[in-house]
Design an enzyme around this catalytic site. Structure first.
Site, PDB file in Angstrom:
ATOM      1  N   ASP A   1       3.104   0.721   6.888  1.00  0.00           N
ATOM      2  CA  ASP A   1       4.249   0.980   7.058  1.00  0.00           C
ATOM      3  C   ASP A   1       4.500   2.418   6.676  1.00  0.00           C
ATOM      4  OD1 ASP A   1       7.275   1.500   6.827  1.00  0.00           O
ATOM      5  OD2 ASP A   1       7.384  -0.609   7.114  1.00  0.00           O
ATOM      6  N   SER A   2       5.164   3.373   7.315  1.00  0.00           N
ATOM      7  CA  SER A   2       5.149   4.919   7.125  1.00  0.00           C
ATOM      8  C   SER A   2       5.858   5.103   5.828  1.00  0.00           C
ATOM      9  CB  SER A   2       5.642   5.655   8.217  1.00  0.00           C
ATOM     10  OG  SER A   2       6.891   5.542   8.384  1.00  0.00           O
TER      11      SER A   2
ATOM     12  N   THR B   1       5.430   1.249  13.783  1.00  0.00           N
ATOM     13  CA  THR B   1       5.851   0.078  14.663  1.00  0.00           C
ATOM     14  C   THR B   1       4.952   0.286  15.974  1.00  0.00           C
ATOM     15  OG1 THR B   1       8.136   0.421  13.988  1.00  0.00           O
ATOM     16  CG2 THR B   1       7.904  -0.321  16.260  1.00  0.00           C
TER      17      THR B   1
ATOM     18  N   THR C   1       7.788   6.007  12.651  1.00  0.00           N
ATOM     19  CA  THR C   1       8.627   6.980  12.811  1.00  0.00           C
ATOM     20  C   THR C   1       9.476   7.533  11.439  1.00  0.00           C
ATOM     21  OG1 THR C   1      10.477   5.381  13.591  1.00  0.00           O
ATOM     22  CG2 THR C   1       8.916   6.336  15.278  1.00  0.00           C
ATOM     23  N   ASP C   2       9.658   6.415  10.582  1.00  0.00           N
ATOM     24  CA  ASP C   2      10.685   6.816   9.448  1.00  0.00           C
ATOM     25  C   ASP C   2      10.121   8.231   8.619  1.00  0.00           C
ATOM     26  OD1 ASP C   2      11.916   4.605  10.109  1.00  0.00           O
ATOM     27  OD2 ASP C   2      11.367   3.230   8.723  1.00  0.00           O
TER      28      ASP C   2
END
Length: 332
Positions: A56-57, A13, A88-89
């Site tokens: 995206d993680s 993000t 962050t995920d």
């Protein structure tokens, strides 16, 4: 002399842009011009930016962790610290994995991210990134997570909120540093490298996870021959049902097959103590081992890391019960 900081951007993000039509956040490569976006970084240190991938993680896995470890290894001796911007995920998983991979890392390796993109109003990205770079100039030789004014040991940290800027917690270990008007580093809480720096980059995904819930039947959970470790996420201090689900018989079979069985808790804070109750005590008697006060992220990555290092179950068992990188509080 100005400090040299390696900034590795991996996506998430913090570096996303919002599609003007759909409103959906998507990965972006604008970090290539990061020093123009946040010019104050140049006032803190000589920052070198590398972008090995932008995802995206949720997409990250062992191969991405190996890439990050290899990049860091190639810069050790040439930089004073490393900052990794990350979604962050799965940030706590990557931090835990790197803490095991980067043995005796001599410089700070600080992961950070944001709940809102850098390019948006009310973003936490600028604060997190600027402070992470400043802390990377300090003498903090371990893998950490910086988020919302707090520096935490990476393998002691979990994401606990989706919406708040204060999104991460370290439930069983004190903070390494706090940022306010001044930066307070808690030296007594830091690791100290005890030997030569070395990278261990082997992982094995031979892990299956069983998350218990009231009424669940264990019949649906059938870890195959390729699975070498089973992680049971139990209740509270480590309790499991004895009257339903036939779990103990299944655990007995997994152990007979040579699988390592580990007991964890769905509770985030405190140390698991399965010996306090009948069901947990019976599991321990059978040969199940406890996760102690480790986070789930640390337990999962540590198991896959050890499965990659060793073939012999007894070596995996003995090393799992030791603190390899400050992830576990050992009993006196």
């Amino acid at each position: 002399m100005r400090k040299k900081i390696l900034l590795i951007h991996t996506g998430g993000t913090i570096g996303m842009t919002r599609d003007s039509e759909s409103g959906v956040l998507r990965p972006d490569r604008f970090y290539a011009s990061l020093l123009q976006v946040i010019p104050e970084l140049s006032a803190i240190a000589d920052v070198q930016v590398e972008i090995p991938f932008v995802f995206d993680s949720a997409e990250l896995n062992f191969e991405h962790w190996r890439q990050l470890a290899a990049i860091i290894q190639s810069h050790i001796g040439h930089v004073d610290g490393v900052v990794i911007t990350h979604g962050t995920d799965t940030l706590a998983y990557t931090a835990s994995a790197l803490s095991f991979m980067l043995h005796n890392v001599p410089v700070p390796v600080i992961l950070t991210g944001a709940q809102r993109p850098l390019g948006e109003l009310r973003s936490d990205a600028r604060n997190n990134l600027v402070n992470a770079v400043e802390l990377a100039c300090a003498d903090i030789p371990e893998v950490c997570i910086f988020f919302d004014y707090k520096l935490m040991r990476g393998n002691r940290t979990s994401k606990n909120h989706i919406n708040f800027f204060d999104a991460f917690v370290s439930p069983n270990y004190p903070l390494l540093a706090e940022v306010g008007i001044n930066i307070e580093v808690y030296r007594g809480n830091l690791l100290r490298p005890g030997g030569h720096f070395h990278v261990f980059d082997r992982f094995a995904p031979a892990l299956a996870v069983l998350k218990l819930f009231p009424g669940c039947a264990a019949d649906y959970f059938q870890p195959g021959a390729e699975i070498r470790a089973v992680l049971i996420v139990a209740y509270g201090a480590g309790t499991v049902p004895l009257q339903t689900g036939n779990l103990l018989a299944r655990v007995e079979r997994w152990l007979a097959e040579g699988k390592l069985v580990v007991l964890d808790s769905e509770a985030h804070g405190g140390r698991i103590e399965p010996q306090l109750y009948e069901s947990g005590a019976r599991l321990l008697e059978m040969g199940v081992i406890s996760s102690g006060d480790m986070t789930f992220e640390a337990v999962a990555t540590k198991l896959m890391f050890l499965l990659g290092q060793y073939d012999r179950p007894e070596l995996i068992r003995s090393n799992f019960q030791k603190s390899l990188a400050g992830e576990l509080s050992e009993l006196p």
